[in-house]
Design a protein around this motif. Structure first.
Motif, PDB file in Angstrom:
ATOM      1  N   LYS A  37      18.590   9.874  42.678  1.00 57.29           N
ATOM      2  CA  LYS A  37      19.346   8.943  43.118  1.00 57.29           C
ATOM      3  C   LYS A  37      20.767   9.027  42.532  1.00 57.29           C
ATOM      4  O   LYS A  37      21.203   9.556  41.360  1.00 57.29           O
ATOM      5  CB  LYS A  37      19.044   7.509  42.892  1.00 57.29           C
ATOM      6  CG  LYS A  37      17.506   7.254  43.551  1.00 57.29           C
ATOM      7  CD  LYS A  37      17.342   5.450  43.339  1.00 57.29           C
ATOM      8  CE  LYS A  37      18.380   4.978  44.380  1.00 57.29           C
ATOM      9  NZ  LYS A  37      18.096   3.320  44.633  1.00 57.29           N
ATOM     10  N   VAL A  38      21.736   8.939  43.570  1.00 58.63           N
ATOM     11  CA  VAL A  38      23.387   8.959  43.171  1.00 58.63           C
ATOM     12  C   VAL A  38      23.615   7.728  42.559  1.00 58.63           C
ATOM     13  O   VAL A  38      23.411   6.738  43.149  1.00 58.63           O
ATOM     14  CB  VAL A  38      24.128   9.475  44.461  1.00 58.63           C
ATOM     15  CG1 VAL A  38      25.604   9.411  44.094  1.00 58.63           C
ATOM     16  CG2 VAL A  38      23.354  10.509  44.926  1.00 58.63           C
ATOM     17  N   SER A  39      24.146   7.663  41.433  1.00 59.67           N
ATOM     18  CA  SER A  39      24.802   6.391  40.972  1.00 59.67           C
ATOM     19  C   SER A  39      25.843   5.664  41.776  1.00 59.67           C
ATOM     20  O   SER A  39      26.612   6.181  42.591  1.00 59.67           O
ATOM     21  CB  SER A  39      25.534   6.846  39.536  1.00 59.67           C
ATOM     22  OG  SER A  39      26.773   7.170  39.823  1.00 59.67           O
ATOM     23  N   GLN A  40      25.565   4.587  41.610  1.00 60.81           N
ATOM     24  CA  GLN A  40      26.501   3.421  42.259  1.00 60.81           C
ATOM     25  C   GLN A  40      27.990   3.602  41.915  1.00 60.81           C
ATOM     26  O   GLN A  40      29.048   3.661  42.698  1.00 60.81           O
ATOM     27  CB  GLN A  40      26.346   1.856  41.825  1.00 60.81           C
ATOM     28  CG  GLN A  40      27.007   1.254  42.896  1.00 60.81           C
ATOM     29  CD  GLN A  40      26.599   0.993  44.020  1.00 60.81           C
ATOM     30  OE1 GLN A  40      25.427   1.053  44.548  1.00 60.81           O
ATOM     31  NE2 GLN A  40      27.497   0.960  45.210  1.00 60.81           N
ATOM     32  N   GLN A  41      28.360   3.909  40.763  1.00 57.25           N
ATOM     33  CA  GLN A  41      29.626   4.475  40.391  1.00 57.25           C
ATOM     34  C   GLN A  41      30.106   5.519  41.152  1.00 57.25           C
ATOM     35  O   GLN A  41      31.290   5.506  41.665  1.00 57.25           O
ATOM     36  CB  GLN A  41      29.637   4.545  38.960  1.00 57.25           C
ATOM     37  CG  GLN A  41      31.091   5.291  38.518  1.00 57.25           C
ATOM     38  CD  GLN A  41      31.023   5.629  37.075  1.00 57.25           C
ATOM     39  OE1 GLN A  41      29.955   5.535  36.061  1.00 57.25           O
ATOM     40  NE2 GLN A  41      32.208   5.961  36.540  1.00 57.25           N
ATOM     41  N   GLU A  42      29.370   6.599  41.385  1.00 54.14           N
ATOM     42  CA  GLU A  42      29.822   7.905  42.190  1.00 54.14           C
ATOM     43  C   GLU A  42      29.978   7.394  43.672  1.00 54.14           C
ATOM     44  O   GLU A  42      31.065   7.705  44.336  1.00 54.14           O
ATOM     45  CB  GLU A  42      28.760   8.715  42.210  1.00 54.14           C
ATOM     46  CG  GLU A  42      29.141   9.907  41.043  1.00 54.14           C
ATOM     47  CD  GLU A  42      30.262  10.414  41.007  1.00 54.14           C
ATOM     48  OE1 GLU A  42      30.703  11.370  41.979  1.00 54.14           O
ATOM     49  OE2 GLU A  42      31.093  10.175  40.421  1.00 54.14           O
ATOM     50  N   LEU A  43      29.301   6.486  44.172  1.00 51.97           N
ATOM     51  CA  LEU A  43      29.128   5.862  45.615  1.00 51.97           C
ATOM     52  C   LEU A  43      30.402   5.206  45.683  1.00 51.97           C
ATOM     53  O   LEU A  43      31.272   5.163  46.613  1.00 51.97           O
ATOM     54  CB  LEU A  43      28.057   5.089  46.078  1.00 51.97           C
ATOM     55  CG  LEU A  43      26.738   5.918  46.005  1.00 51.97           C
ATOM     56  CD1 LEU A  43      25.552   5.038  46.300  1.00 51.97           C
ATOM     57  CD2 LEU A  43      26.909   7.149  47.160  1.00 51.97           C
ATOM     58  N   ASP A  44      30.661   4.264  44.839  1.00 55.07           N
ATOM     59  CA  ASP A  44      32.078   3.525  44.871  1.00 55.07           C
ATOM     60  C   ASP A  44      33.309   4.367  44.856  1.00 55.07           C
ATOM     61  O   ASP A  44      34.281   4.165  45.470  1.00 55.07           O
ATOM     62  CB  ASP A  44      31.967   2.378  43.777  1.00 55.07           C
ATOM     63  CG  ASP A  44      31.175   1.360  43.980  1.00 55.07           C
ATOM     64  OD1 ASP A  44      30.344   1.367  45.096  1.00 55.07           O
ATOM     65  OD2 ASP A  44      30.778   0.697  42.713  1.00 55.07           O
ATOM     66  N   ARG A  45      33.087   5.509  43.989  1.00 53.79           N
ATOM     67  CA  ARG A  45      34.483   6.399  43.672  1.00 53.79           C
ATOM     68  C   ARG A  45      34.918   6.968  45.125  1.00 53.79           C
ATOM     69  O   ARG A  45      36.003   7.278  45.349  1.00 53.79           O
ATOM     70  CB  ARG A  45      34.149   7.413  42.920  1.00 53.79           C
ATOM     71  CG  ARG A  45      35.133   8.313  42.478  1.00 53.79           C
ATOM     72  CD  ARG A  45      34.778   9.410  41.505  1.00 53.79           C
ATOM     73  NE  ARG A  45      33.773  10.206  42.018  1.00 53.79           N
ATOM     74  CZ  ARG A  45      33.943  11.356  42.538  1.00 53.79           C
ATOM     75  NH1 ARG A  45      35.253  11.596  43.001  1.00 53.79           N
ATOM     76  NH2 ARG A  45      32.945  12.060  42.938  1.00 53.79           N
TER      77      ARG A  45
END
Length: 335
Positions: free
Chosen positions: A143-151
């Motif tokens: 899974k891709v981190s939420q932090q990366e998706l927000d970025r």
């Protein structure tokens, strides 16, 4: 005297040991990663950046994009999206990384005539086997981190369209097939209890298809349509003309010098990158820069006007780099 020497030697030895212990402690500190490791980075095996040179080169014949047929019994849910040039994000070592090139993507479901239930393992295993057989290597699985998706959410324009990856709820598998000439192939898959998604990108550089109109072509467009559209190159996010942009201005000047009665409105436009207020001002500044460059060549300023309209009235879809290039333009309107 001997006792004193013995005591001093023991003291010296203790000091030396303490210094060595401090040195070991300092060395250990240098190897500690500072900051939090994301779940995506953990699942990819580390925090180092992805290096394509670590992947073996594949010389297998793979044909043209999309390279693979659908697994037996499966089909595209809707018409696949295919673009000759685009940009997609791939989680490389857990970091969402933009890659540019040819794109093909779709959702995959059971064929309408297939009486069996959807099988996610069948979908994933079918592609895993096909990709690895031609030298593909799995480089991410998790899974891709939420932090990366927000970025990257403001730069990723395609969440929600056909073939989008549901990074928020499902793990994703990413493969790369490294090629000898650098047109590496990146593939990412995801699935759930009823459907799967696949995105394929073959790395390729952007090819400029816009050419500078010559003075006779500009005159022809003005006479026939009352306006001419030019794609004048400026420095990125600035109103300063690049060298070929100055060449385009020279062609406009020739038209004005050949027709002393001609008056032109110079209208600037941008793509939709950035905020509206910034784009509006940038388009006005660029139109003014063109006006000033023409006037500096001896054309009376009273024959010219300049205005900007930002990202209004796009000529093409801003969802692709090719479309954005079309929308960054200067329009000459006959007054």
């Amino acid at each position: 005297m001997k006792k004193t020497l013995i005591i001093l030697s023991i003291g010296t030895l203790l000091v030396a040991c303490n210094k060595k212990a401090e040195q070991k402690t300092d060395t250990a500190k240098d190897t500690i990663a500072i900051g939090n490791t994301t779940d995506a980075e953990k699942s990819s095996g580390g925090t180092n950046s992805f290096d394509i040179n670590s992947i073996p080169v594949s010389t297998a014949e793979v044909g043209e994009i999309p390279f693979f047929s659908f697994p037996k019994g499966l089909e595209s849910q809707n018409k696949p999206i295919q673009r000759s040039y685009d940009m997609l994000f791939f989680p490389l070592k857990g970091v969402m990384t933009p890659i540019e090139g040819k794109v093909w993507k779709t959702y995959i479901v059971n064929e309408k005539s297939n009486t069996e239930e959807w099988s996610l393992p069948y979908f994933l295993k079918s592609y895993d086997d096909a990709i690895t057989k031609v030298g593909g290597v799995k480089i991410f699985d998790g899974k891709v981190s939420q932090q990366e998706l927000d970025r990257i959410k403001d730069d990723a324009k395609y969440f929600g369209e056909e073939g989008s990856i549901d990074y928020w709820n499902e793990p994703v598998k990413v493969y790369v097939i490294r090629r000898t000439n650098g047109d590496d192939i990146y593939i990412q898959l995801y699935g759930n209890t009823s459907t799967g998604g696949i995105q394929i990108l073959q790395k390729a550089p952007f090819k400029q298809t816009i050419s500078i109109l010559k003075s006779d072509e500009i005159k022809k467009e003005l006479d026939a349509k009352g306006k001419a559209v030019l794609h004048i190159n400026f420095d990125t996010d600035k109103a300063s003309l690049q060298s070929d942009g100055k060449t385009a201005v020279d062609e406009i000047t020739k038209v004005l010098k050949n027709d002393s009665n001609l008056k032109l409105a110079i209208n600037g436009y941008t793509d939709n990158s950035g905020n509206d207020a910034h784009n509006l001002q940038l388009s006005k500044d660029r139109a003014t820069a063109v006006l000033n460059a023409i006037a500096a060549s001896g054309i009376d300023k009273t024959r010219l006007s300049a205005d900007g309209f930002g990202s209004k009235n796009p000529m093409a879809d801003n969802n692709s780099e090719e479309g954005k290039a079309q929308n960054r333009r200067v329009e000459l309107v006959k007054k």
